[in-house]
Write a protein that holds these residues in place. Structure first.
Motif, PDB file in Angstrom:
ATOM      1  N   GLY A 106       1.303  -2.798   7.406  1.00 47.68           N
ATOM      2  CA  GLY A 106       2.026  -3.185   6.202  1.00 47.68           C
ATOM      3  C   GLY A 106       3.024  -2.140   5.742  1.00 47.68           C
ATOM      4  O   GLY A 106       4.180  -2.459   5.455  1.00 47.68           O
TER       5      GLY A 106
ATOM      6  N   TYR B 167       5.146  -2.674   1.172  1.00 44.66           N
ATOM      7  CA  TYR B 167       4.576  -2.209  -0.090  1.00 44.66           C
ATOM      8  C   TYR B 167       5.625  -1.465  -0.925  1.00 44.66           C
ATOM      9  O   TYR B 167       6.275  -0.542  -0.435  1.00 44.66           O
ATOM     10  CB  TYR B 167       3.406  -1.255   0.157  1.00 44.66           C
TER      11      TYR B 167
ATOM     12  N   THR C 244      -4.836  -3.033   9.131  1.00 47.28           N
ATOM     13  CA  THR C 244      -3.738  -3.887   8.687  1.00 47.28           C
ATOM     14  C   THR C 244      -2.877  -3.196   7.627  1.00 47.28           C
ATOM     15  O   THR C 244      -1.697  -3.500   7.484  1.00 47.28           O
ATOM     16  CB  THR C 244      -4.272  -5.219   8.123  1.00 47.28           C
ATOM     17  N   TYR C 245      -3.472  -2.264   6.909  1.00 50.76           N
ATOM     18  CA  TYR C 245      -2.733  -1.497   5.901  1.00 50.76           C
ATOM     19  C   TYR C 245      -1.599  -0.703   6.561  1.00 50.76           C
ATOM     20  O   TYR C 245      -0.466  -0.680   6.069  1.00 50.76           O
ATOM     21  CB  TYR C 245      -3.699  -0.557   5.188  1.00 50.76           C
TER      22      TYR C 245
ATOM     23  N   THR D 233      -5.568   1.647   0.767  1.00 53.20           N
ATOM     24  CA  THR D 233      -6.454   1.201   1.835  1.00 53.20           C
ATOM     25  C   THR D 233      -7.892   1.184   1.338  1.00 53.20           C
ATOM     26  O   THR D 233      -8.331   2.112   0.641  1.00 53.20           O
ATOM     27  CB  THR D 233      -6.342   2.085   3.085  1.00 53.20           C
ATOM     28  N   SER D 234      -8.605   0.139   1.683  1.00 54.67           N
ATOM     29  CA  SER D 234      -9.954  -0.058   1.151  1.00 54.67           C
ATOM     30  C   SER D 234     -11.022   0.725   1.903  1.00 54.67           C
ATOM     31  O   SER D 234     -12.162   0.835   1.427  1.00 54.67           O
ATOM     32  CB  SER D 234     -10.306  -1.550   1.188  1.00 54.67           C
TER      33      SER D 234
ATOM     34  N   TRP E 108      -0.451  -0.381  -3.757  1.00 54.03           N
ATOM     35  CA  TRP E 108      -1.326  -0.692  -2.632  1.00 54.03           C
ATOM     36  C   TRP E 108      -2.127   0.534  -2.213  1.00 54.03           C
ATOM     37  O   TRP E 108      -1.649   1.661  -2.280  1.00 54.03           O
ATOM     38  CB  TRP E 108      -0.484  -1.155  -1.435  1.00 54.03           C
TER      39      TRP E 108
ATOM     40  N   LYS F  41      -3.504  -3.878  -5.179  1.00 46.73           N
ATOM     41  CA  LYS F  41      -3.858  -4.638  -3.987  1.00 46.73           C
ATOM     42  C   LYS F  41      -4.327  -3.663  -2.907  1.00 46.73           C
ATOM     43  O   LYS F  41      -3.948  -2.490  -2.908  1.00 46.73           O
ATOM     44  CB  LYS F  41      -2.671  -5.459  -3.472  1.00 46.73           C
ATOM     45  N   ASN F  42      -5.152  -4.162  -1.982  1.00 48.88           N
ATOM     46  CA  ASN F  42      -5.636  -3.288  -0.920  1.00 48.88           C
ATOM     47  C   ASN F  42      -5.842  -4.064   0.371  1.00 48.88           C
ATOM     48  O   ASN F  42      -5.943  -5.302   0.363  1.00 48.88           O
ATOM     49  CB  ASN F  42      -6.935  -2.594  -1.338  1.00 48.88           C
ATOM     50  N   ARG F  43      -5.902  -3.329   1.460  1.00 46.20           N
ATOM     51  CA  ARG F  43      -6.190  -3.880   2.777  1.00 46.20           C
ATOM     52  C   ARG F  43      -7.020  -2.873   3.569  1.00 46.20           C
ATOM     53  O   ARG F  43      -6.926  -1.658   3.322  1.00 46.20           O
ATOM     54  CB  ARG F  43      -4.894  -4.146   3.557  1.00 46.20           C
TER      55      ARG F  43
END
Length: 527
Positions: A410, A416, A406-407, A370-371, A368, A400-402
């Protein structure tokens, strides 16, 4: 106080690159007739309440809130700001006294006194927000007041780093009438006492700062107003700079944009670039409760495969340096522990590590990231990591990313198995690249007891004010991190600031934690 003579390569030692022939980077300071200076960054706050933030929100906090201690331009040790003086009162580094400046007020006119300071610190511990800075206060036992202007901090153990903790924006002073003692503030308002007050705020878009006329501190403001615009993408931020929609960039310049700006190519007329030494790091975190990442053989095999030099060169165009320790180069106690233990990347060695751990099948991993937090190159970095791991034939990787907001939730909730994080120091000491990541409560939301570090090495190092005398403790701590492989350092960054030719101060604007002090920015009146 610390002996810092050998502990930091000065962030203020900056190489300046002018992209305008015949123009000096430095100029005479001008007025704000052209309007507020507009700063662009990809690092937006996650919250406006200091009790909830142990992250890049501090970049805004430094300019609108005030702390007892802070860093005047060029300083690497904290100096009094809201305080008139601060010092340990004993030889054991367990009682720390601060005396406030006279006549301090919040931006709304309310008085700042010792009770307000106590309230500000006590609420951090009472609220104990999962994303908040309470982890920095592990050595604090109690806060006491004496009269209106004197504050005593009683520590439960010796801690020579405590002044540096008080200088972090996480310890910002807040108005007791506006910030509840046991809960976070709900709205987007701010009542601080920093050099600026927040006139307006649009989450994820912009913060409008204007001069706080009630401010009393060391900041010598070179401007009357600053607007900070938040971007999702480096490319959009650079376009805004070229279009003169912003005057200067702060965080988030992508490698391709840095290289282009350095090249003096078309479209860069009237721009300048500042390169500064950096101590920010990027690393992977393994969740010990998740399948596969809870196996030390898997973690060590990944450490054996990762090619940091390829990441630095292919993704970041050599604008970052490979990092083989959680403590960056330039700080007292830095080692190359991961390289010393693993050497160059090797699939054969990684396969042996897995086999000895009883693992013969392909290991499935979900990584994971962060975007929108660390710039546009993060996605490319994780694609490169995926490519390296899968090329070994030992791993099958899903990415996957957020978005950051919200990251954070998580990883704090342990969702993660493997995730990426960046870290800019709270203060420039090896302690701050180890302590935040270990212990039952840490900045990552993944408990990491590491008792030898938390109960022996860190406490012992904090008894020593001369940091040159704690090298051995930090070397041992870094070796433990290597053996556990719970954290995998990847690279150490540099700081790049691009600006219009008529803006001065970028070379002075970074504090030792590489947070921008926007009061140093001004417009030039002559060349």
């Amino acid at each position: 106080m610390f002996n810092r003579n050998r502990s930091l390569q000065q962030v203020a030692a900056i190489v300046s690159i002018s992209l305008v022939a015949g123009c000096s980077l430095l100029g005479e300071e001008g007025s704000d007739d052209a309007g507020p200076i507009v700063v662009g960054t990809t690092s937006a706050p996650s919250t406006l309440d200091p009790a909830a933030a142990w992250d890049g929100s501090w970049e805004l906090f430094r300019n609108i809130y005030q702390t007892l201690l802070s860093y005047p331009t060029g300083a690497t040790e904290p100096q009094p700001d809201a305080a008139k003086s601060c010092a340990f009162t004993d030889t054991t580094n367990r009682t720390y006294k601060c005396e406030l400046r006279d006549g301090l007020k919040f931006s709304n006119g309310d008085k700042i006194d010792a009770k307000a300071v106590k309230h500000s610190i006590d609420r951090i511990r009472a609220i104990n927000a999962p994303t908040g800075p309470n982890g920095l206060l592990g050595s604090l036992d109690s806060v006491e007041t004496k009269g209106d202007n004197e504050v005593l901090f009683r520590l439960n153990k010796a801690d020579a780093t405590f002044p540096f903790v008080l200088a972090t924006p996480g310890m910002s002073l807040v108005d007791p009438d506006d910030y509840p003692a046991n809960s976070l503030r709900k709205d987007d308002g701010i009542v601080g006492s920093g050099p600026y007050r927040l006139q307006s705020y649009e989450a994820g878009k912009q913060a409008v700062l204007v001069r706080n006329d009630n401010y009393e501190g060391f900041a010598d403001r070179k401007n009357d107003a600053v607007t900070i615009r938040y971007f999702q993408d480096s490319g959009d931020m650079v376009k805004a700079l070229r279009a003169k929609d912003i005057d200067i960039t702060y965080q988030g310049l992508a490698a391709d944009d840095i290289v282009d700006l350095e090249s003096k190519g078309a479209g860069n007329e009237g721009l300048q670039l500042v390169e500064a030494a950096g101590s920010n790091i990027n690393y992977l975190v393994f969740n010990p409760k998740a399948e596969w990442s809870n196996k030390i053989a898997v973690r060590r095999a990944i450490a054996q495969v990762i090619d940091r030099k390829a990441i630095a060169h292919k993704v970041y165009k050599d604008t970052v340096d490979p990092l083989y320790s959680m403590v960056p180069s330039g700080l007292t106690g830095h080692t190359s522990a991961f390289f010393d233990s693993f050497g160059d990347p090797s699939t054969a060695k990684a396969r042996s590590i897995l086999t000895e751990g009883g693992i013969t099948e392909t290991v499935p991993l979900t990584l994971w990231y962060t975007s929108d937090r660390y710039g546009s190159d993060t996605a490319l970095e994780f694609k490169e990591i995926k490519s390296q791991l899968e090329a070994s034939g030992l791993f099958s990787v899903t990415l996957k990313n957020r978005p950051w907001n919200t990251y954070v939730l998580g990883y704090q909730n342990g969702e993660y198995p493997v995730f990426g994080r960046g870290w800019a120091p709270d203060f420039p000491d090896a302690d701050n690249f180890i302590a935040p990541f270990v212990g039952d409560q840490n900045a990552l939301g993944t408990p990491y007891p590491a008792k030898e570090i938390t109960q022996v090495l860190l406490p012992r190092s904090r008894e020593e004010s001369d940091r040159a005398n704690v090298v051995k403790d930090f070397e041992e701590a870094q070796q433990i991190l290597v053996e556990d492989a719970r954290l995998l350092p990847l690279w150490q960054g540099k700081q790049y600031i691009a600006s219009s030719e008529d803006v001065s101060g970028g070379e002075r604007a970074l504090d030792p934690s590489t947070i921008m002090m926007v009061w140093e920015l001004s417009r030039k009146t002559s060349w």
